[in-house]
Write a protein that holds these residues in place. Structure first.
Motif, PDB file in Angstrom:
ATOM      1  N   SER A 186       0.834  -1.206   0.000  1.00  0.00           N
ATOM      2  CA  SER A 186       0.000   0.000   0.000  1.00  0.00           C
ATOM      3  C   SER A 186       0.867   1.253   0.000  1.00  0.00           C
ATOM      4  O   SER A 186       0.556   2.242  -0.692  1.00  0.00           O
ATOM      5  CB  SER A 186      -0.935   0.009   1.213  1.00  0.00           C
ATOM      6  N   ARG A 187       1.945   1.216   0.747  1.00  0.00           N
ATOM      7  CA  ARG A 187       2.852   2.377   0.810  1.00  0.00           C
ATOM      8  C   ARG A 187       3.542   2.642  -0.519  1.00  0.00           C
ATOM      9  O   ARG A 187       4.017   3.749  -0.777  1.00  0.00           O
ATOM     10  CB  ARG A 187       3.890   2.152   1.909  1.00  0.00           C
ATOM     11  N   LEU A 188       3.601   1.611  -1.374  1.00  0.00           N
ATOM     12  CA  LEU A 188       4.208   1.782  -2.692  1.00  0.00           C
ATOM     13  C   LEU A 188       3.209   2.339  -3.707  1.00  0.00           C
ATOM     14  O   LEU A 188       3.534   2.493  -4.887  1.00  0.00           O
ATOM     15  CB  LEU A 188       4.766   0.446  -3.192  1.00  0.00           C
ATOM     16  N   GLY A 189       1.987   2.614  -3.267  1.00  0.00           N
ATOM     17  CA  GLY A 189       1.030   3.276  -4.140  1.00  0.00           C
ATOM     18  C   GLY A 189      -0.126   2.425  -4.618  1.00  0.00           C
ATOM     19  O   GLY A 189      -0.988   2.924  -5.359  1.00  0.00           O
ATOM     20  N   ALA A 190      -0.194   1.162  -4.228  1.00  0.00           N
ATOM     21  CA  ALA A 190      -1.309   0.311  -4.660  1.00  0.00           C
ATOM     22  C   ALA A 190      -2.605   0.781  -4.002  1.00  0.00           C
ATOM     23  O   ALA A 190      -2.659   0.992  -2.791  1.00  0.00           O
ATOM     24  CB  ALA A 190      -1.032  -1.133  -4.293  1.00  0.00           C
ATOM     25  N   LYS A 191      -3.654   0.936  -4.814  1.00  0.00           N
ATOM     26  CA  LYS A 191      -4.926   1.448  -4.304  1.00  0.00           C
ATOM     27  C   LYS A 191      -6.065   0.428  -4.372  1.00  0.00           C
ATOM     28  O   LYS A 191      -6.968   0.446  -3.539  1.00  0.00           O
ATOM     29  CB  LYS A 191      -5.329   2.705  -5.089  1.00  0.00           C
ATOM     30  N   THR A 192      -6.040  -0.437  -5.389  1.00  0.00           N
ATOM     31  CA  THR A 192      -7.154  -1.383  -5.564  1.00  0.00           C
ATOM     32  C   THR A 192      -6.648  -2.817  -5.491  1.00  0.00           C
ATOM     33  O   THR A 192      -5.568  -3.138  -5.992  1.00  0.00           O
ATOM     34  CB  THR A 192      -7.867  -1.146  -6.902  1.00  0.00           C
ATOM     35  N   TRP A 193      -7.478  -3.658  -4.882  1.00  0.00           N
ATOM     36  CA  TRP A 193      -7.059  -5.027  -4.592  1.00  0.00           C
ATOM     37  C   TRP A 193      -8.147  -6.015  -5.016  1.00  0.00           C
ATOM     38  O   TRP A 193      -9.340  -5.722  -4.916  1.00  0.00           O
ATOM     39  CB  TRP A 193      -6.810  -5.210  -3.095  1.00  0.00           C
ATOM     40  N   PHE A 194      -7.706  -7.198  -5.433  1.00  0.00           N
ATOM     41  CA  PHE A 194      -8.592  -8.331  -5.700  1.00  0.00           C
ATOM     42  C   PHE A 194      -8.054  -9.531  -4.932  1.00  0.00           C
ATOM     43  O   PHE A 194      -6.855  -9.825  -5.002  1.00  0.00           O
ATOM     44  CB  PHE A 194      -8.633  -8.653  -7.201  1.00  0.00           C
ATOM     45  N   PHE A 195      -8.943 -10.239  -4.199  1.00  0.00           N
ATOM     46  CA  PHE A 195      -8.503 -11.375  -3.387  1.00  0.00           C
ATOM     47  C   PHE A 195      -8.804 -12.702  -4.069  1.00  0.00           C
ATOM     48  O   PHE A 195      -9.923 -12.953  -4.504  1.00  0.00           O
ATOM     49  CB  PHE A 195      -9.168 -11.354  -2.012  1.00  0.00           C
TER      50      PHE A 195
END
Length: 402
Positions: free
Chosen positions: A160-169
């Motif tokens: 998240s700190r590297l800029g990832a905003k959206t996630w799929f599990f």
């Protein structure tokens, strides 16, 4: 000699042999390694956990309280009913005093329930679910190596700190996957991210194509793999084959070095992961790991290192307590600090959680790796108090209320 006399002498001899055998059995202190010997978690736990437990027993001179210590082994086959049956047989009929490993969260929860009732030790060195120190906590249960909360804290926060905003599990459809996803979702929400989709897959899935295509079509920044062992390996390999990794980042939420070895650095390079142990971290970890490698030919996982540490701490506590009584030994284990090649100044909280530092790693590229098993680059050390769930948040009934 009459037939009656002969029968009487025979009966006496039989009784004597039985009594001698019973005495010999009573002279043994048995520790049970309940693990996956043949399926998707066999490389992460399996025979390596048996070897690690035996190494600890050998290093303790194979005796405690004047009695020989024996390691026994069971294969739970990733089935809660099988694991429960072995646990009951061990505790009720075979004199096993402590059970370790159990690299399957559903099986581990079943084992914790039985050992709680029987007042015997369960040292969960292979299980992940944080419920073991939450609503399913036990006065004789100690969660030793890692858990879903700590793994999600390290990996999910870092990405998240590297800029990832959206996630799929992409999650395994049992206790591990559900808890790992739930713990990770909290971190994602807290860091301003968003979960745009999720799908569950059966355990030991050979074909991930339909699941991966759903993840790909979501266009999420990150596809989070909330599974482990063979399932994790298959998902990463097939994601590469579909070209998914060229557009989206894969995040392994529970990754073992045995998985990386199976995948190879070409496939696994760049993956970020959290772990409680890395064989090449310092001189102490290297010294122990070389002994393990000599015996097995394989690189030790954090489960293997944790199993050694848990057995050693258990034997020290038995010796200090002067008894095998489960609650008494457990209390002594809580009282004593944990210090070994893996854990420095660790402490066992009242909910049964061993608090220790965790580590964030990046998998090296083939060009970066300089020698055998040179797979990880250390990115950060996460202090135990930050890595593990706060004591008051777990819902453990053993925690003293304010």
């Amino acid at each position: 000699m009459s037939g009656a006399t002969g029968r009487a002498i025979g009966a006496i001899l039989t009784l004597a042999i039985f009594s001698t055998s019973a005495i010999a059995q009573n002279d043994l202190i048995k520790i049970g390694v309940l693990t996956d010997m043949s399926s998707l978690y066999a490389d992460n736990g399996g025979q390596g956990s048996v070897v690690a437990a035996q190494m600890a027993v050998d290093d303790f001179n194979r005796k405690v309280l004047g009695r020989s210590v024996q390691v026994v082994t069971g294969d739970h086959q990733n089935k809660a009913d099988v694991g429960s049956a072995i646990t009951r047989r061990w505790l009720e009929n075979e004199g096993v005093e402590a059970i370790l490993d159990v690299p399957n969260s559903a099986v581990a929860l079943a084992v914790q329930g039985i050992t709680r009732d029987k007042k015997k030790l369960f040292l969960a060195t292979g299980a992940a679910t944080s419920r073991l120190t939450g609503d399913e906590c036990s006065p004789t249960g100690i969660h030793w190596t890692y858990d879903t909360y700590a793994l999600s804290q390290g990996t999910t926060k870092a990405i998240s700190r590297l800029g990832a905003k959206t996630w799929f599990f992409l999650s395994a459809d049992y206790a591990l996957g559900s808890q790992l996803e739930a713990d990770s979702r909290k971190v994602i929400e807290a860091t301003g991210g968003k979960v745009v989709g999720a799908v569950k897959h059966p355990v030991n899935t050979p074909d991930f194509s339909s699941f991966l295509l759903q993840a790909q079509s979501s266009k999420a920044d990150v596809i989070a793999l909330a599974d482990s062992g063979g399932d994790f390996i298959n998902a990463v390999k097939q994601a590469g084959e579909f070209g998914i990794t060229q557009q989206q980042k894969l995040a392994g939420l529970i990754v073992f070095i045995a998985d990386i070895h199976s995948l190879g650095l070409q496939s696994a390079q760049g993956l970020m992961l959290s772990s409680a142990f890395y064989w090449d971290l310092n001189d102490e970890t290297r010294a122990w790991s070389r002994r393990f490698i000599e015996k097995t030919g394989k690189v030790p996982t954090m489960i293997h290192a944790g199993t050694y540490g848990a057995v050693m701490h258990y034997l020290k506590a038995v010796e200090a307590a002067g008894t095998l009584d489960g609650p008494t030994v457990s209390a002594k284990m809580h009282e004593m600090p944990v210090n070994d090649f893996m854990t420095k100044n660790g402490r066992i909280r009242e909910d049964g959680r061993l608090v220790r530092d965790m580590y964030l790693f990046r998998v090296k590229s083939p060009e970066e790796s300089k020698y055998k098993f040179d797979y990880y680059k250390l990115l950060a050390t996460i202090p135990g108090e930050e890595a593990f769930r706060p004591l008051k948040e777990g819902g453990c009934s053993l925690v003293t209320k304010p």
